[in-house]
Design a protein around this motif. Structure first.
Motif, PDB file in Angstrom:
ATOM      1  N   LEU A  17     -35.139 -20.734  31.122  1.00  0.00           N
ATOM      2  CA  LEU A  17     -36.211 -21.699  30.889  1.00  0.00           C
ATOM      3  C   LEU A  17     -37.320 -21.112  30.023  1.00  0.00           C
ATOM      4  O   LEU A  17     -38.071 -21.863  29.387  1.00  0.00           O
ATOM      5  CB  LEU A  17     -36.776 -22.189  32.212  1.00  0.00           C
ATOM      6  CG  LEU A  17     -35.857 -23.114  33.016  1.00  0.00           C
ATOM      7  CD1 LEU A  17     -36.444 -23.395  34.384  1.00  0.00           C
ATOM      8  CD2 LEU A  17     -35.583 -24.414  32.266  1.00  0.00           C
ATOM      9  N   ASP A  18     -37.411 -19.804  29.985  1.00  0.00           N
ATOM     10  CA  ASP A  18     -38.372 -19.150  29.078  1.00  0.00           C
ATOM     11  C   ASP A  18     -37.797 -18.962  27.683  1.00  0.00           C
ATOM     12  O   ASP A  18     -38.528 -18.623  26.750  1.00  0.00           O
ATOM     13  CB  ASP A  18     -38.784 -17.786  29.642  1.00  0.00           C
ATOM     14  CG  ASP A  18     -39.691 -17.901  30.849  1.00  0.00           C
ATOM     15  OD1 ASP A  18     -40.340 -18.956  31.002  1.00  0.00           O
ATOM     16  OD2 ASP A  18     -39.742 -16.943  31.649  1.00  0.00           O
ATOM     17  N   GLY A  19     -36.484 -19.146  27.547  1.00  0.00           N
ATOM     18  CA  GLY A  19     -35.808 -18.914  26.273  1.00  0.00           C
ATOM     19  C   GLY A  19     -35.155 -20.163  25.731  1.00  0.00           C
ATOM     20  O   GLY A  19     -35.840 -21.129  25.362  1.00  0.00           O
ATOM     21  N   GLU A  75     -28.091 -14.357  19.403  1.00  0.00           N
ATOM     22  CA  GLU A  75     -27.478 -13.128  18.915  1.00  0.00           C
ATOM     23  C   GLU A  75     -26.984 -12.307  20.100  1.00  0.00           C
ATOM     24  O   GLU A  75     -27.393 -12.516  21.245  1.00  0.00           O
ATOM     25  CB  GLU A  75     -28.495 -12.326  18.088  1.00  0.00           C
ATOM     26  CG  GLU A  75     -29.001 -13.042  16.852  1.00  0.00           C
ATOM     27  CD  GLU A  75     -27.917 -13.308  15.815  1.00  0.00           C
ATOM     28  OE1 GLU A  75     -26.896 -12.583  15.821  1.00  0.00           O
ATOM     29  OE2 GLU A  75     -28.082 -14.243  15.011  1.00  0.00           O
ATOM     30  N   ALA A  76     -26.110 -11.351  19.812  1.00  0.00           N
ATOM     31  CA  ALA A  76     -25.387 -10.646  20.867  1.00  0.00           C
ATOM     32  C   ALA A  76     -26.305 -10.006  21.903  1.00  0.00           C
ATOM     33  O   ALA A  76     -26.105 -10.183  23.117  1.00  0.00           O
ATOM     34  CB  ALA A  76     -24.465  -9.595  20.257  1.00  0.00           C
ATOM     35  N   THR A  77     -27.334  -9.283  21.467  1.00  0.00           N
ATOM     36  CA  THR A  77     -28.175  -8.569  22.420  1.00  0.00           C
ATOM     37  C   THR A  77     -28.879  -9.521  23.367  1.00  0.00           C
ATOM     38  O   THR A  77     -28.881  -9.327  24.596  1.00  0.00           O
ATOM     39  CB  THR A  77     -29.217  -7.708  21.677  1.00  0.00           C
ATOM     40  OG1 THR A  77     -28.522  -6.755  20.854  1.00  0.00           O
ATOM     41  CG2 THR A  77     -30.100  -6.961  22.655  1.00  0.00           C
ATOM     42  N   GLY A  78     -29.457 -10.575  22.822  1.00  0.00           N
ATOM     43  CA  GLY A  78     -30.139 -11.552  23.667  1.00  0.00           C
ATOM     44  C   GLY A  78     -29.181 -12.296  24.561  1.00  0.00           C
ATOM     45  O   GLY A  78     -29.507 -12.592  25.719  1.00  0.00           O
ATOM     46  N   GLU A  85     -28.789 -11.992  33.507  1.00  0.00           N
ATOM     47  CA  GLU A  85     -29.863 -12.517  34.353  1.00  0.00           C
ATOM     48  C   GLU A  85     -29.432 -13.798  35.029  1.00  0.00           C
ATOM     49  O   GLU A  85     -29.630 -13.989  36.245  1.00  0.00           O
ATOM     50  CB  GLU A  85     -31.124 -12.754  33.513  1.00  0.00           C
ATOM     51  CG  GLU A  85     -32.334 -13.234  34.298  1.00  0.00           C
ATOM     52  CD  GLU A  85     -32.440 -14.759  34.441  1.00  0.00           C
ATOM     53  OE1 GLU A  85     -33.199 -15.222  35.308  1.00  0.00           O
ATOM     54  OE2 GLU A  85     -31.732 -15.489  33.689  1.00  0.00           O
ATOM     55  N   ALA A  86     -28.830 -14.709  34.254  1.00  0.00           N
ATOM     56  CA  ALA A  86     -28.407 -15.991  34.805  1.00  0.00           C
ATOM     57  C   ALA A  86     -27.322 -15.798  35.866  1.00  0.00           C
ATOM     58  O   ALA A  86     -27.342 -16.437  36.922  1.00  0.00           O
ATOM     59  CB  ALA A  86     -27.909 -16.896  33.680  1.00  0.00           C
ATOM     60  N   ASN A  87     -26.370 -14.916  35.585  1.00  0.00           N
ATOM     61  CA  ASN A  87     -25.283 -14.692  36.538  1.00  0.00           C
ATOM     62  C   ASN A  87     -25.787 -14.077  37.836  1.00  0.00           C
ATOM     63  O   ASN A  87     -25.348 -14.462  38.931  1.00  0.00           O
ATOM     64  CB  ASN A  87     -24.214 -13.799  35.904  1.00  0.00           C
ATOM     65  CG  ASN A  87     -23.408 -14.524  34.850  1.00  0.00           C
ATOM     66  OD1 ASN A  87     -23.258 -15.744  34.888  1.00  0.00           O
ATOM     67  ND2 ASN A  87     -22.888 -13.779  33.887  1.00  0.00           N
ATOM     68  N   ASP A  88     -26.703 -13.136  37.736  1.00  0.00           N
ATOM     69  CA  ASP A  88     -27.250 -12.522  38.952  1.00  0.00           C
ATOM     70  C   ASP A  88     -28.079 -13.526  39.744  1.00  0.00           C
ATOM     71  O   ASP A  88     -28.067 -13.528  40.986  1.00  0.00           O
ATOM     72  CB  ASP A  88     -28.083 -11.289  38.600  1.00  0.00           C
ATOM     73  CG  ASP A  88     -27.228 -10.117  38.140  1.00  0.00           C
ATOM     74  OD1 ASP A  88     -26.006 -10.119  38.414  1.00  0.00           O
ATOM     75  OD2 ASP A  88     -27.771  -9.199  37.495  1.00  0.00           O
ATOM     76  N   TYR A  89     -28.806 -14.381  39.035  1.00  0.00           N
ATOM     77  CA  TYR A  89     -29.597 -15.431  39.689  1.00  0.00           C
ATOM     78  C   TYR A  89     -28.693 -16.378  40.457  1.00  0.00           C
ATOM     79  O   TYR A  89     -28.967 -16.734  41.617  1.00  0.00           O
ATOM     80  CB  TYR A  89     -30.384 -16.185  38.609  1.00  0.00           C
ATOM     81  CG  TYR A  89     -31.277 -17.293  39.097  1.00  0.00           C
ATOM     82  CD1 TYR A  89     -32.501 -17.008  39.695  1.00  0.00           C
ATOM     83  CD2 TYR A  89     -30.910 -18.626  38.925  1.00  0.00           C
ATOM     84  CE1 TYR A  89     -33.334 -18.042  40.123  1.00  0.00           C
ATOM     85  CE2 TYR A  89     -31.736 -19.654  39.347  1.00  0.00           C
ATOM     86  CZ  TYR A  89     -32.952 -19.360  39.945  1.00  0.00           C
ATOM     87  OH  TYR A  89     -33.772 -20.378  40.368  1.00  0.00           O
ATOM     88  N   ALA A 111     -20.668 -11.244  21.960  1.00  0.00           N
ATOM     89  CA  ALA A 111     -20.201  -9.868  22.190  1.00  0.00           C
ATOM     90  C   ALA A 111     -18.952  -9.954  23.062  1.00  0.00           C
ATOM     91  O   ALA A 111     -19.021  -9.785  24.280  1.00  0.00           O
ATOM     92  CB  ALA A 111     -21.282  -9.034  22.856  1.00  0.00           C
ATOM     93  N   PRO A 112     -17.781 -10.229  22.482  1.00  0.00           N
ATOM     94  CA  PRO A 112     -16.600 -10.571  23.279  1.00  0.00           C
ATOM     95  C   PRO A 112     -16.167  -9.523  24.292  1.00  0.00           C
ATOM     96  O   PRO A 112     -15.789  -9.880  25.421  1.00  0.00           O
ATOM     97  CB  PRO A 112     -15.521 -10.798  22.220  1.00  0.00           C
ATOM     98  CG  PRO A 112     -16.264 -11.198  21.001  1.00  0.00           C
ATOM     99  CD  PRO A 112     -17.537 -10.399  21.040  1.00  0.00           C
TER     100      PRO A 112
END
Length: 326
Positions: A17-19, A75-78, A85-89, A111-112
């Motif tokens: 939600l911040d991104g 992009e890959a890093t973001g 973060e989403a998965n842990d949440y 980033a496959p």
């Protein structure tokens, strides 16, 4: 009572939600198509309020996924950072309500190799049921062998990949959908037409690339009663014969053997019957598309389908149990 499992139910994490999802906060107060409440708030809720709505609608389990546009346009890093973060949440919510929630892993497809590892982490460490991909990755589709480490890992883990619609690439929007008011262009290019056709093209590209000949046990899940593909199955086989495609099987075979289909708010009996006649009850699974659509309306539609009790039970829960190990 008949058990019910819904497979296209969405959430939003704080970092999302911040991104990529900040527009949802900017539109605070906008109600979802469920007709209740604030969309950003409903997406963020992974607790008692959501479960109370599930109870009221007769929904036993939601398999949750990060809402559009997820991380595919980063992009890959973001993408890697936000996916974790989403998965842990989501994993925290599944731990708190293990009988009511299950999860699909957000995959940073830019980033496959990392995405494949993230899928394995979430399946092995947190019991997630598959991977979730919101359409193209900055204009690149899963037929590109760049992404095939993800397909290979999903097949090895014996979990499906879900392909959810996302807006078409900007050049497609300009060529196909521009020239109208902003509201018409948005509706035509997204929920009214475009993102369903976009997803259908994505699936066809995946088939025509030979991905399912390479990974014959790979299963994918798509929504909206098949994104118009069931209607086109006979035509696809006629226009894209194996003499042309050089595939091991006709196109429709892959659509009948490597793809599962959910409702996703398409509570339309004629469209359902077309899918039912093309693929059979063993390939169709229940979903509501919460909070964008009503769980209660989806449950009413399920209850009124003109199918046998045995087929209704497959659609309501049996197929999901079999595919996802629920």
């Amino acid at each position: 009572m008949m058990r019910t499992i819904t497979l296209e139910e969405h959430y939003a994490s704080p970092a999302f939600l911040d991104g990529p999802g900040r527009m949802l906060r900017e539109q605070a107060g906008m109600a979802g198509r469920s007709g209740r409440g604030d969309l950003a708030r409903d997406l963020s809720d992974l607790g008692d309020k959501r479960i109370a709505e599930m109870d009221a609608a007769g929904i036993d389990v939601q398999v949750l996924s990060l809402t559009d546009p997820s991380v595919q346009q980063l992009e890959a890093t973001g993408a890697v950072t936000l996916a974790r973060e989403a998965n842990d949440y989501l994993a925290d919510a599944v731990r708190r309500y293990p009988k009511r929630f299950a999860g699909f892993a957000t995959l940073p497809t830019a980033a496959p190799e990392i995405a494949a590892g993230e899928l394995e982490r979430m399946v092995h460490e947190h019991g997630f049921k598959g991977g979730w991909i919101n359409g193209h990755t900055q204009g690149r589709y899963l037929d590109d062998r760049f992404f095939w480490p993800i397909l290979e890992r999903a097949e090895a883990l014996k979990v499906p990949l879900c392909i959810h619609p996302t807006p078409p690439p900007e050049p497609v929007i300009k060529a196909y959908y521009a020239g109208f008011s902003p509201e018409v262009t948005t509706g035509l290019s997204r929920h009214g037409w475009g993102w369903h056709i976009e997803t259908a093209v994505h699936v066809l590209r995946l088939i025509l690339s030979g991905a399912f000949d390479q990974f014959p046990d790979l299963q994918i899940v798509i929504g909206h009663l098949g994104e118009a593909l069931p209607f086109m199955m006979p035509r696809l086989d006629k226009g894209l014969s194996t003499n042309v495609t050089k595939l091991d099987h006709p196109v429709a075979d892959y659509l009948q053997e490597n793809v599962f289909y959910t409702f996703s708010g398409f509570n339309f009996t004629p469209a359902f019957l077309n899918l039912y006649l093309q693929v059979g009850a063993d390939r169709i699974m229940f979903s509501a598309d919460y909070p964008y659509s009503s769980m209660a309306e989806a449950r009413d539609f399920l209850d009124q389908l003109p199918v046998s009790t045995a087929d209704r039970n497959k659609i309501a829960h049996g197929n999901a149990e079999r595919l996802l190990g629920l």
